[in-house]
Design a protein around this motif. Structure first.
Motif, PDB file in Angstrom:
ATOM      1  N   ARG A 162      -0.144   9.505   1.280  1.00  0.00           N
ATOM      2  CA  ARG A 162       0.210   8.161   0.811  1.00  0.00           C
ATOM      3  C   ARG A 162      -0.943   7.567   0.022  1.00  0.00           C
ATOM      4  NH1 ARG A 162       1.472   4.459   5.564  1.00  0.00           N
ATOM      5  NH2 ARG A 162      -0.785   4.111   5.490  1.00  0.00           N
ATOM      6  N   GLY A 184       8.512   4.551  -7.565  1.00  0.00           N
ATOM      7  CA  GLY A 184       7.141   4.406  -7.986  1.00  0.00           C
ATOM      8  C   GLY A 184       7.024   4.583  -9.491  1.00  0.00           C
ATOM      9  N   ARG A 195       3.645  12.106  -8.358  1.00  0.00           N
ATOM     10  CA  ARG A 195       3.763  10.941  -7.487  1.00  0.00           C
ATOM     11  C   ARG A 195       5.244  10.676  -7.242  1.00  0.00           C
ATOM     12  NH1 ARG A 195      -0.741   7.171  -7.224  1.00  0.00           N
ATOM     13  NH2 ARG A 195      -2.558   8.159  -8.160  1.00  0.00           N
ATOM     14  N   ALA A 196       5.586  10.325  -6.010  1.00  0.00           N
ATOM     15  CA  ALA A 196       6.980  10.076  -5.656  1.00  0.00           C
ATOM     16  C   ALA A 196       7.045   8.999  -4.601  1.00  0.00           C
ATOM     17  CB  ALA A 196       7.646  11.356  -5.164  1.00  0.00           C
ATOM     18  N   GLY A 197       8.142   8.236  -4.630  1.00  0.00           N
ATOM     19  CA  GLY A 197       8.299   7.129  -3.707  1.00  0.00           C
ATOM     20  C   GLY A 197       9.226   7.470  -2.553  1.00  0.00           C
ATOM     21  N   ARG A 224      12.388   0.759  -7.739  1.00  0.00           N
ATOM     22  CA  ARG A 224      11.038   0.600  -7.212  1.00  0.00           C
ATOM     23  C   ARG A 224      10.653   1.695  -6.241  1.00  0.00           C
ATOM     24  NH1 ARG A 224      10.775  -5.259  -4.851  1.00  0.00           N
ATOM     25  NH2 ARG A 224      12.903  -4.680  -4.256  1.00  0.00           N
ATOM     26  N   THR A 273       3.858  -0.588  -0.222  1.00  0.00           N
ATOM     27  CA  THR A 273       4.473  -1.838  -0.641  1.00  0.00           C
ATOM     28  C   THR A 273       5.384  -2.332   0.489  1.00  0.00           C
ATOM     29  OG1 THR A 273       6.339  -0.710  -1.677  1.00  0.00           O
ATOM     30  CG2 THR A 273       4.419  -1.167  -3.068  1.00  0.00           C
ATOM     31  N   ALA A 325       7.725   5.951   4.976  1.00  0.00           N
ATOM     32  CA  ALA A 325       6.682   5.214   4.273  1.00  0.00           C
ATOM     33  C   ALA A 325       5.541   4.821   5.204  1.00  0.00           C
ATOM     34  CB  ALA A 325       7.277   3.962   3.626  1.00  0.00           C
ATOM     35  N   SER A 363       6.119   7.090 -11.151  1.00  0.00           N
ATOM     36  CA  SER A 363       6.412   8.424 -11.672  1.00  0.00           C
ATOM     37  C   SER A 363       7.881   8.652 -11.935  1.00  0.00           C
ATOM     38  CB  SER A 363       5.938   9.478 -10.666  1.00  0.00           C
ATOM     39  OG  SER A 363       6.771   9.453  -9.521  1.00  0.00           O
ATOM     40  N   THR A 414       4.248   5.026  -2.072  1.00  0.00           N
ATOM     41  CA  THR A 414       4.108   6.079  -3.065  1.00  0.00           C
ATOM     42  C   THR A 414       3.189   7.146  -2.504  1.00  0.00           C
ATOM     43  OG1 THR A 414       4.426   4.548  -4.904  1.00  0.00           O
ATOM     44  CG2 THR A 414       3.372   6.649  -5.401  1.00  0.00           C
ATOM     45  N   GLU A 438      -0.178   4.482  -1.955  1.00  0.00           N
ATOM     46  CA  GLU A 438       0.132   3.071  -2.194  1.00  0.00           C
ATOM     47  C   GLU A 438       1.203   2.632  -1.207  1.00  0.00           C
ATOM     48  OE1 GLU A 438       1.741   0.106  -5.777  1.00  0.00           O
ATOM     49  OE2 GLU A 438       1.539   2.261  -6.118  1.00  0.00           O
ATOM     50  N   VAL A 486      11.680  10.323  -6.559  1.00  0.00           N
ATOM     51  CA  VAL A 486      11.954   9.805  -5.222  1.00  0.00           C
ATOM     52  C   VAL A 486      12.059  10.979  -4.256  1.00  0.00           C
ATOM     53  CG1 VAL A 486      14.456   9.771  -5.623  1.00  0.00           C
ATOM     54  CG2 VAL A 486      13.469   8.326  -3.847  1.00  0.00           C
TER      55      VAL A 486
END
Length: 864
Positions: free
Chosen positions: A550, A594, A567-569, A591, A554, A575, A596, A559, A552, A599
């Motif tokens: 990880r 992220g 990078r993937a969310g 969102r 939110t 998370a 990139s 992310t 980031e 997902v």
């Protein structure tokens, strides 16, 4: 005793393709390669295999792209032949078979035959192979055509027949034929029943970042229910066939239809339901008067015949494997179906009479769809294909006659994966380990996870994770560990399918070596206490480049940075964890994706230690020195691929510093230095001589200087490497190292810094930029200082004339000339007329040839 031949007349009763058997027999008399094109439902799959069996004593193998189609075709032919399934007619698919030593016709999937050929490359005892549904361009089918072409070069008695409803017959015929002539083409056509086309576009989007939307599934279910209600009034014994992109959507649509108060008889049809349920759908309706709705995947486009269908409801979506070249990842993608697929689906409504297709999209979207789906060989991950080819002895498909070549980039990536798995050696040949992986009918990465994961976490959990990853199963909230717990506790058809597949995979795990320790710690299983990290370890063993950390957090997700650099969310609950092993990541919007645009769709928590264990070949521990803000700085970094595990500042060694400087210079060029005016002028002078004289004088372009750093900049690089900032580096002495010997003694004469003019002043020469060979050196001097100067001076041994910028007493340009004599004889008179009134204190003689050159006013010149 001679076996009883197949009764083709009885088997072909009521099948239109029976009329084409004589033409096929004639083609087989002329050669051993035949291409057959005939519409679905005409009987080619039923009649061609027994025809071939009557012509030769050996076995006839028929391939189908799907297991359900292979089983259904075998059961149908055995029924028409009047023999028990598994005697004269049998089948072999993954996890199931009905065969005997006397079987004459065997239906298999292409993957089964490919792996069988690794052990029996000559296909002993087989006289003919039929490849059905070639138009689908499945990857395994394309590979099979290539391998069989090589077998037929050694066995001229092996008959090869390819069949399809719609295919590029001439192209296929050229590939499967021999070097002298293409295969014979047999085409069979039948009159088509009329088709009514209706449009029912959805009021909500079909797809979002997580796949097919719930609102669209509601719309498809409502459309199918209304169609079934209307159809029941006109023809109570007719059926509705609904096409969905995958098994998950089939189940969702079927559930909605079963909840409908009108009491439909809803059946699912796809490759993951039990064989008995598949057979029940294919047999047709029973005595139930309830309107029947069959919800299916693309397998019913052409592989299967479902009797009684009069209405087709088409979602207009298809699911297919696709490789993301930018991220080096592959997975199943849901998108709009090609128009050729839509035509195939609609044709299911007119098999036995007039029919209707209802498309759940608008006409504009339909018209914008691609005409045909791309061949799987062009879009899919090639790891499994590359391993099979390596085991065959044709790495990369070398020497095989394929319909389309393997894409170079995807093939190179697949070969890197296999080498990292230890499946191939440096030359691309299969290792013993690779051959063992090839015999497990899953992706090589999942096969590796199955074997190594069985040793590390236990065979049960390893097989369960691989069964989940290899199947078209939904992973709620992307949490694989939680999904496995749910499947273990579930009692529905999806749980039962998954459990059967896990058991099958578990039996494929080879026993540990006899030298292995007998008392290994008991493996853990996913649970709330363990966080599912054991499931994550299995995923990481399959996809080590997808371990992720990880970066980031939110409010609605996080992310992650994958070891591959992507990078993937992901949304909660995943998370919340720091490390993940990612099984499936896809392009998406929103969102959660992220920055990139990717997902995470399936993953499990993992510890940092496990991530390093699974991705050990990506683990590095080294000093990373870089040149930043004009000086060398260094940090010791521990990484897993692109993921930084720790980073601490430290003093670099001299060699590490040199490498950092060289990298910076090669990346950013010589602009990392602040060029002094002296160094810049020296470079310009050298450039003039290189352009004008050439041989012997150095090339001082950016490219040339960067390529020869150690030849001229060595001491300065050493100084920078030990901490000297660029602001204290003078490039003048470095450039002088490039001066050639003995010609260097003439340098100041050939390219002087200054030029003496008639007034006695020494004026600086402004040399042109080093990268502008056409420009001329410039001398900017007051006009009065050049009176009487007739011959324009030249530099570089007389090769380059100087360009004069003649200035007013105030230093403003009055004229630009490269020919002083011509200037004094012509334009000077006009300059004199315009300037003598403006600058009366300065000399403006009528005859510049006789005037004394001066840099002073008339009075000062007179005093001097």
């Amino acid at each position: 005793m001679t076996a009883t031949p197949f009764d083709l007349r009885s088997i072909g009763m009521g099948l239109s393709f029976a009329a084409a058997l004589d033409e096929v027999a004639t083609a087989l008399d002329a050669g051993t390669a035949v291409v057959i094109s005939a519409p679905p439902g005409t009987g080619k799959t039923t009649l061609i295999p027994p025809l071939l069996a009557t012509r030769a004593p050996g076995r006839v193998i028929v391939t189908q792209p799907r297991r359900v189609a292979a089983r259904a075709a075998a059961r149908r032919l055995a029924q028409l032949d009047g023999s028990p399934l598994g005697t004269r007619v049998g089948f072999t698919v993954r996890g199931e078979h009905a065969m005997s030593r006397d079987t004459r016709v065997e239906f298999v999937t292409a993957g089964v035959l490919l792996r069988r050929m690794l052990d029996d490359p000559g296909l002993d005892g087989v006289d003919a192979v039929v490849i059905d549904e070639v138009h689908e361009r499945a990857l395994e089918t394309d590979l099979l055509i290539g391998l069989l072409g090589e077998v037929r070069e050694l066995r001229d008695d092996l008959t090869l027949v390819t069949m399809s409803a719609t295919l590029e017959a001439e192209r296929i015929a050229a590939v499967i034929g021999d070097d002298h002539a293409p295969a014979t083409i047999v085409e069979h056509t039948v009159p088509a029943y009329p088709l009514t086309e209706r449009w029912a576009p959805s009021p909500v989007p079909r797809l979002d970042e997580r796949g097919v939307t719930r609102g669209f599934l509601d719309h498809v279910a409502r459309t199918a229910a209304e169609a079934a209600r209307d159809l029941a009034r006109d023809d109570p014994w007719a059926d509705v066939l609904v096409f969905a992109p995958g098994a998950r959507e089939v189940a969702e649509i079927a559930r909605r239809l079963r909840d409908d108060e009108r009491g439909f008889d809803v059946r699912e049809l796809h490759g993951q339901i039990p064989a008995a349920a598949q057979d029940a759908v294919i047999r047709g309706r029973d005595a139930s008067p309830a309107p029947r709705i069959i919800v299916t995947t693309s397998l019913a486009e052409s592989s299967l015949t479902v009797p009684g269908v009069r209405v087709v409801v088409d979602s207009g979506l298809s699911r297919f494997p696709q490789r993301d070249a930018a991220r080096g990842m592959s997975g199943l993608v849901t998108a709009g179906a090609a128009r050729s697929s839509a035509v195939q689906r609609a044709g299911r409504a007119t098999r036995q009479g007039p029919g209707t297709v209802i498309r759940c999209l608008d006409e504009r979207t339909y018209a914008a769809a691609p005409a045909r789906p791309a061949p799987e060989i062009a879009t899919a991950d090639l790891a499994d294909a590359a391993l099979l080819l390596a085991c065959w002895g044709a790495p990369g498909g070398a020497g095989l006659r394929l319909i389309d070549p393997l894409p170079a980039d995807a093939l190179a990536e697949a070969q890197r994966v296999l080498h990292d798995l230890g499946a191939t050696d440096a030359d691309g040949r299969a290792t013993d380990e690779g051959r063992a992986l090839a015999r497990i009918p899953v992706d090589p990465r999942l096969a590796r996870a199955l074997i190594d994961g069985g040793r590390l976490v236990g065979s049960r959990l390893a097989s369960e994770v691989v069964a989940l990853l290899g199947g078209d199963l939904r992973v709620p909230e992307a949490d694989v560990a939680a999904a496995i717990i749910t499947l273990r506790n579930g009692r529905g058809p999806e749980s039962r399918r998954w459990s059967r597949e896990a058991d099958r995979l578990r039996r494929l795990i080879p026993p540990p070596p006899s030298s292995a320790p007998s008392s290994a710690p008991a493996p853990r299983t996913p649970s709330a206490e363990t966080g599912g990290d054991q499931a994550g370890l299995v995923i990481a063993l399959a996809f080590p480049a997808r371990v992720a950390r990880r970066v980031e957090r939110t409010a609605d997700g996080a992310t992650f940075l994958l070891a591959s650099g992507t990078r993937a969310g992901v949304r909660p609950p995943l998370a919340e964890v720091e490390w993940l092993a990612v099984a499936d990541v896809a392009r998406a919007s929103g969102r959660v994706a992220g920055a990139s645009g990717a997902v995470i769709r399936a993953a499990a928590a993992i510890t940092e230690t496990q991530a390093a264990q699974a991705a050990d070949h990506l683990v590095t521990d080294r000093v990373e020195a870089e040149f930043a803000n004009g000086r060398v700085v260094a940090r010791r970094e521990r990484r897993i691929g692109a993921i930084v595990r720790s980073s601490v500042p430290m003093r670099p060694s001299v060699e590490e510093g040199r490498d950092a400087v060289r990298r910076a210079l090669r990346t950013h060029g010589l602009d990392v230095f602040a060029w002094s005016e002296t160094a810049d002028q020296l470079r310009r002078r050298l450039a003039l001589l290189h352009h004008a004289i050439g041989s012997g004088w150095p090339d001082v372009s950016d490219a040339a200087l960067t390529a020869a750093l150690d030849d001229w900049l060595g001491p300065e690089i050493d100084a920078l490497a030990t901490g000297t900032p660029t602001a204290r580096i003078d490039l003048g002495p470095a450039l002088r190292r490039l001066l050639p010997w003995p010609a260097a003694a003439e340098f100041d004469a050939l390219a002087p810094e200054r030029l003496e003019v008639p007034s006695g002043s020494r004026i600086r020469i402004e040399y042109p930029p080093h990268d502008d060979p056409a420009a001329r050196p410039v001398v900017a001097v007051k006009l009065q200082e050049c009176f009487g100067w007739a011959e324009t001076p030249r530099l570089a041994g007389g090769r380059v004339p100087v360009l004069f910028h003649l200035l007013s007493p105030a230093g403003r340009p009055l004229a630009v000339t490269g020919d002083l004599a011509s200037f004094w004889s012509g334009p000077y008179a006009q300059v004199r007329a315009e300037m003598r009134g403006r600058y009366p204190k300065h000399p403006w003689p009528e005859d510049p040839w006789q005037a004394a050159p001066t840099r002073h006013t008339k009075n000062r010149a007179a005093r001097d």
